[in-house]
Design an enzyme around this catalytic site. Sequence first.
Site, PDB file in Angstrom:
ATOM      1  N   GLY A   1       0.838  -1.213   0.000  1.00  0.00           N
ATOM      2  CA  GLY A   1       0.000   0.000   0.000  1.00  0.00           C
ATOM      3  C   GLY A   1       0.862   1.248   0.000  1.00  0.00           C
ATOM      4  O   GLY A   1       0.479   2.282   0.545  1.00  0.00           O
TER       5      GLY A   1
ATOM      6  N   GLY B   1       1.737   3.188  -2.457  1.00  0.00           N
ATOM      7  CA  GLY B   1       1.546   4.138  -3.558  1.00  0.00           C
ATOM      8  C   GLY B   1       0.927   5.450  -3.150  1.00  0.00           C
ATOM      9  O   GLY B   1       1.014   6.453  -3.881  1.00  0.00           O
TER      10      GLY B   1
ATOM     11  N   GLY C   1      -1.001   7.903   0.403  1.00  0.00           N
ATOM     12  CA  GLY C   1      -1.313   8.070   1.824  1.00  0.00           C
ATOM     13  C   GLY C   1      -0.120   7.904   2.744  1.00  0.00           C
ATOM     14  O   GLY C   1       1.012   8.302   2.427  1.00  0.00           O
ATOM     15  N   LEU C   2      -0.376   7.275   3.890  1.00  0.00           N
ATOM     16  CA  LEU C   2       0.676   7.123   4.897  1.00  0.00           C
ATOM     17  C   LEU C   2       1.805   6.229   4.389  1.00  0.00           C
ATOM     18  O   LEU C   2       2.970   6.444   4.708  1.00  0.00           O
ATOM     19  CB  LEU C   2       0.086   6.533   6.187  1.00  0.00           C
ATOM     20  CG  LEU C   2      -0.928   7.427   6.902  1.00  0.00           C
ATOM     21  CD1 LEU C   2      -1.515   6.709   8.114  1.00  0.00           C
ATOM     22  CD2 LEU C   2      -0.282   8.731   7.335  1.00  0.00           C
TER      23      LEU C   2
ATOM     24  N   ARG D   1      -2.508  -2.686  -5.948  1.00  0.00           N
ATOM     25  CA  ARG D   1      -3.107  -3.268  -7.142  1.00  0.00           C
ATOM     26  C   ARG D   1      -2.903  -2.383  -8.370  1.00  0.00           C
ATOM     27  O   ARG D   1      -2.962  -2.843  -9.493  1.00  0.00           O
ATOM     28  CB  ARG D   1      -4.606  -3.473  -6.920  1.00  0.00           C
ATOM     29  CG  ARG D   1      -4.928  -4.525  -5.879  1.00  0.00           C
ATOM     30  CD  ARG D   1      -6.423  -4.680  -5.700  1.00  0.00           C
ATOM     31  NE  ARG D   1      -7.032  -3.439  -5.239  1.00  0.00           N
ATOM     32  CZ  ARG D   1      -8.332  -3.248  -5.108  1.00  0.00           C
ATOM     33  NH1 ARG D   1      -9.171  -4.215  -5.441  1.00  0.00           N
ATOM     34  NH2 ARG D   1      -8.802  -2.108  -4.673  1.00  0.00           N
TER      35      ARG D   1
ATOM     36  N   ARG E   1      -4.130  -9.937  -1.154  1.00  0.00           N
ATOM     37  CA  ARG E   1      -5.094 -10.996  -0.827  1.00  0.00           C
ATOM     38  C   ARG E   1      -4.725 -12.327  -1.479  1.00  0.00           C
ATOM     39  O   ARG E   1      -5.239 -13.365  -1.106  1.00  0.00           O
ATOM     40  CB  ARG E   1      -6.500 -10.577  -1.287  1.00  0.00           C
ATOM     41  CG  ARG E   1      -7.041  -9.410  -0.502  1.00  0.00           C
ATOM     42  CD  ARG E   1      -8.364  -8.921  -1.038  1.00  0.00           C
ATOM     43  NE  ARG E   1      -8.222  -8.057  -2.204  1.00  0.00           N
ATOM     44  CZ  ARG E   1      -9.175  -7.283  -2.690  1.00  0.00           C
ATOM     45  NH1 ARG E   1     -10.374  -7.282  -2.112  1.00  0.00           N
ATOM     46  NH2 ARG E   1      -8.981  -6.503  -3.726  1.00  0.00           N
TER      47      ARG E   1
ATOM     48  N   SER F   1     -22.654  -6.417   3.304  1.00  0.00           N
ATOM     49  CA  SER F   1     -22.850  -7.768   2.761  1.00  0.00           C
ATOM     50  C   SER F   1     -21.734  -8.657   3.299  1.00  0.00           C
ATOM     51  O   SER F   1     -20.691  -8.175   3.769  1.00  0.00           O
ATOM     52  CB  SER F   1     -22.791  -7.726   1.229  1.00  0.00           C
ATOM     53  OG  SER F   1     -21.466  -7.465   0.803  1.00  0.00           O
TER      54      SER F   1
ATOM     55  N   TYR G   1      -8.073   0.960  17.811  1.00  0.00           N
ATOM     56  CA  TYR G   1      -9.267   0.139  18.087  1.00  0.00           C
ATOM     57  C   TYR G   1      -9.008  -1.353  17.846  1.00  0.00           C
ATOM     58  O   TYR G   1      -9.929  -2.163  17.921  1.00  0.00           O
ATOM     59  CB  TYR G   1     -10.529   0.669  17.385  1.00  0.00           C
ATOM     60  CG  TYR G   1     -10.480   0.770  15.872  1.00  0.00           C
ATOM     61  CD1 TYR G   1     -10.461  -0.357  15.066  1.00  0.00           C
ATOM     62  CD2 TYR G   1     -10.522   2.016  15.249  1.00  0.00           C
ATOM     63  CE1 TYR G   1     -10.459  -0.259  13.688  1.00  0.00           C
ATOM     64  CE2 TYR G   1     -10.508   2.133  13.864  1.00  0.00           C
ATOM     65  CZ  TYR G   1     -10.477   0.993  13.090  1.00  0.00           C
ATOM     66  OH  TYR G   1     -10.476   1.087  11.721  1.00  0.00           O
TER      67      TYR G   1
ATOM     68  N   GLY H   1      -3.252   7.119  15.470  1.00  0.00           N
ATOM     69  CA  GLY H   1      -4.554   7.782  15.637  1.00  0.00           C
ATOM     70  C   GLY H   1      -4.864   8.540  14.356  1.00  0.00           C
ATOM     71  O   GLY H   1      -4.489   8.096  13.267  1.00  0.00           O
TER      72      GLY H   1
HETATM   73  N1  COA Z   1     -19.646   0.350   2.316  1.00  0.00           N
HETATM   74  C1  COA Z   1     -20.158  -0.901   2.394  1.00  0.00           C
HETATM   75  N2  COA Z   1     -19.914  -1.882   1.482  1.00  0.00           N
HETATM   76  C2  COA Z   1     -19.102  -1.552   0.441  1.00  0.00           C
HETATM   77  C3  COA Z   1     -18.530  -0.264   0.313  1.00  0.00           C
HETATM   78  C4  COA Z   1     -18.843   0.699   1.301  1.00  0.00           C
HETATM   79  N3  COA Z   1     -18.321   1.956   1.255  1.00  0.00           N
HETATM   80  N4  COA Z   1     -17.776  -0.250  -0.814  1.00  0.00           N
HETATM   81  C5  COA Z   1     -17.868  -1.489  -1.352  1.00  0.00           C
HETATM   82  N5  COA Z   1     -18.665  -2.267  -0.595  1.00  0.00           N
HETATM   83  C6  COA Z   1     -19.008  -3.688  -0.839  1.00  0.00           C
HETATM   84  C7  COA Z   1     -19.351  -3.960  -2.271  1.00  0.00           C
HETATM   85  O1  COA Z   1     -20.728  -3.733  -2.518  1.00  0.00           O
HETATM   86  C8  COA Z   1     -18.969  -5.415  -2.393  1.00  0.00           C
HETATM   87  O2  COA Z   1     -19.931  -6.248  -1.807  1.00  0.00           O
HETATM   88  P1  COA Z   1     -21.030  -7.049  -2.722  1.00  0.00           P
HETATM   89  O3  COA Z   1     -20.218  -7.873  -3.674  1.00  0.00           O
HETATM   90  O4  COA Z   1     -21.769  -7.880  -1.717  1.00  0.00           O
HETATM   91  O5  COA Z   1     -21.848  -6.002  -3.387  1.00  0.00           O
HETATM   92  C9  COA Z   1     -17.783  -5.572  -1.502  1.00  0.00           C
HETATM   93  O6  COA Z   1     -17.839  -4.467  -0.571  1.00  0.00           O
HETATM   94  C10 COA Z   1     -16.481  -5.495  -2.236  1.00  0.00           C
HETATM   95  O7  COA Z   1     -16.461  -4.274  -2.967  1.00  0.00           O
HETATM   96  P2  COA Z   1     -15.436  -4.005  -4.146  1.00  0.00           P
HETATM   97  O8  COA Z   1     -15.624  -2.601  -4.621  1.00  0.00           O
HETATM   98  O9  COA Z   1     -15.501  -5.116  -5.143  1.00  0.00           O
HETATM   99  O10 COA Z   1     -14.060  -4.147  -3.361  1.00  0.00           O
HETATM  100  P3  COA Z   1     -12.616  -3.988  -3.883  1.00  0.00           P
HETATM  101  O11 COA Z   1     -11.919  -5.225  -3.488  1.00  0.00           O
HETATM  102  O12 COA Z   1     -12.557  -3.579  -5.326  1.00  0.00           O
HETATM  103  O13 COA Z   1     -12.099  -2.712  -3.040  1.00  0.00           O
HETATM  104  C11 COA Z   1     -11.334  -1.522  -1.142  1.00  0.00           C
HETATM  105  C12 COA Z   1     -12.191  -2.657  -1.638  1.00  0.00           C
HETATM  106  C13 COA Z   1     -11.454  -1.426   0.372  1.00  0.00           C
HETATM  107  C14 COA Z   1      -9.894  -1.789  -1.520  1.00  0.00           C
HETATM  108  C15 COA Z   1     -11.726  -0.211  -1.826  1.00  0.00           C
HETATM  109  O14 COA Z   1     -13.018   0.142  -1.422  1.00  0.00           O
HETATM  110  C16 COA Z   1     -10.787   0.914  -1.519  1.00  0.00           C
HETATM  111  O15 COA Z   1      -9.845   1.145  -2.272  1.00  0.00           O
HETATM  112  N6  COA Z   1     -11.024   1.649  -0.429  1.00  0.00           N
HETATM  113  C17 COA Z   1     -10.188   2.760  -0.085  1.00  0.00           C
HETATM  114  C18 COA Z   1      -9.017   2.347   0.697  1.00  0.00           C
HETATM  115  C19 COA Z   1      -9.372   2.389   2.142  1.00  0.00           C
HETATM  116  O16 COA Z   1     -10.433   1.971   2.544  1.00  0.00           O
HETATM  117  N7  COA Z   1      -8.442   2.894   2.900  1.00  0.00           N
HETATM  118  C20 COA Z   1      -8.670   2.983   4.288  1.00  0.00           C
HETATM  119  C21 COA Z   1      -7.457   2.614   5.010  1.00  0.00           C
HETATM  120  S1  COA Z   1      -7.853   2.358   6.696  1.00  0.00           S
END
Ligand code: COA
Length: 293
Positions: free
Chosen positions: A22, A24, A26-27, A47, A75, A113, A156, A198
């Site tokens: 990770g 690329g 942010g932190l 990715r 993954r 889900s 947490y 934090g």
């Molecule tokens: N809230 C709830 N569910 C969500 C969601 C949200 N904000 N975003 C996606 N989902 C669900 C999707 O609907 C899917 O479920 P389903 O197949 O039952 O419909 C499932 O989560 C997977 O979603 P998908 O978009 O295919 O996941 P992904 O593997 O492509 O990406 C992340 C997942 C987390 C990598 C992506 O959302 C992301 O890049 N997030 C930002 C990075 C991040 O969270 N950083 C925080 C660091 S603490």
Amino acid sequence: MDFTKKMLRDDALAGKTIVVTGGGSGLGKSMTKHFLELGANVAISSRNLEKLQNTASELENETGGKCLPVQCDVRNYDEVEKMLQLVLAEFGEVDVLLNNAAGNFISPTERLSANAFDTIIDIVLKGSKNCTLAFGKHWIDKKTENTSILNIVTTYAWTGSAYVVPSATAKAGVLAMTRSLAVEWAKYGIRCNAIAPGPFPTKGAWDRLLPGDLKDKFDLAKKVPLKRVGDHQELANLASYLVSDFSAYLNGEVITIDGGEWLKGAGQFNLLEAIPEELWDQLEAMIKAKKRG
Ligand code: COA
């Protein structure tokens, strides 16, 4: 000198090769930049290869260091092994694994889900496990000395937290893995530590996690006794120390860097912070009067 400045000497990480998952944005990007400034070779993975390539050339230009972009979805164990081989081919050896890649959905748990819950567990817990296992097996097999794993968890991880349950569950697992392997793999010269940050705002993740005006409604600095959020350099300084040889006797530790945030939420009487000085005067007078009566 202040907390936005470099803490360690310029050659503190010279000769080390560090993999930042990770890395690329942010932190992860901030820590990578600082590792490069301190003389390390760094491989960054995620990715999105295009984003990684842009970050790598930006950071190489800024620091003069060597940054290798490697596409890898943590993954997938096979992809992690391929990443490791690419890093070894480029740099000869690897010394540090920084498990930083993460994902999080802020949501009432019952609205998620099963696949959404799995997605976070898979990135955070399974991803950290995949990298830890692949790198650990390699180091043990090759008898590589003086290596370390640094895991980014969260406060947490031990308190749990509503509305981020998959993340809390996964980070608790990563914390358990940190402490378990700190003991089990110490005999192979592998140290395992963690950082629990934090609030350190990052553009991408925070905009996604708290969209619209939610960011302003929930001013996270207000929850911090030190009344500010973290500066990326503070985290980069701590991470650099933990992956450097200066921390050679630190093993199995999780260092919280949150301005006192989680403890503020924990102490039973901490909400009395809201009481102004004059009210304390009145309360004291009332209590003393009662005693006299
Ligand atoms: N809230 C709830 N569910 C969500 C969601 C949200 N904000 N975003 C996606 N989902 C669900 C999707 O609907 C899917 O479920 P389903 O197949 O039952 O419909 C499932 O989560 C997977 O979603 P998908 O978009 O295919 O996941 P992904 O593997 O492509 O990406 C992340 C997942 C987390 C990598 C992506 O959302 C992301 O890049 N997030 C930002 C990075 C991040 O969270 N950083 C925080 C660091 S603490």
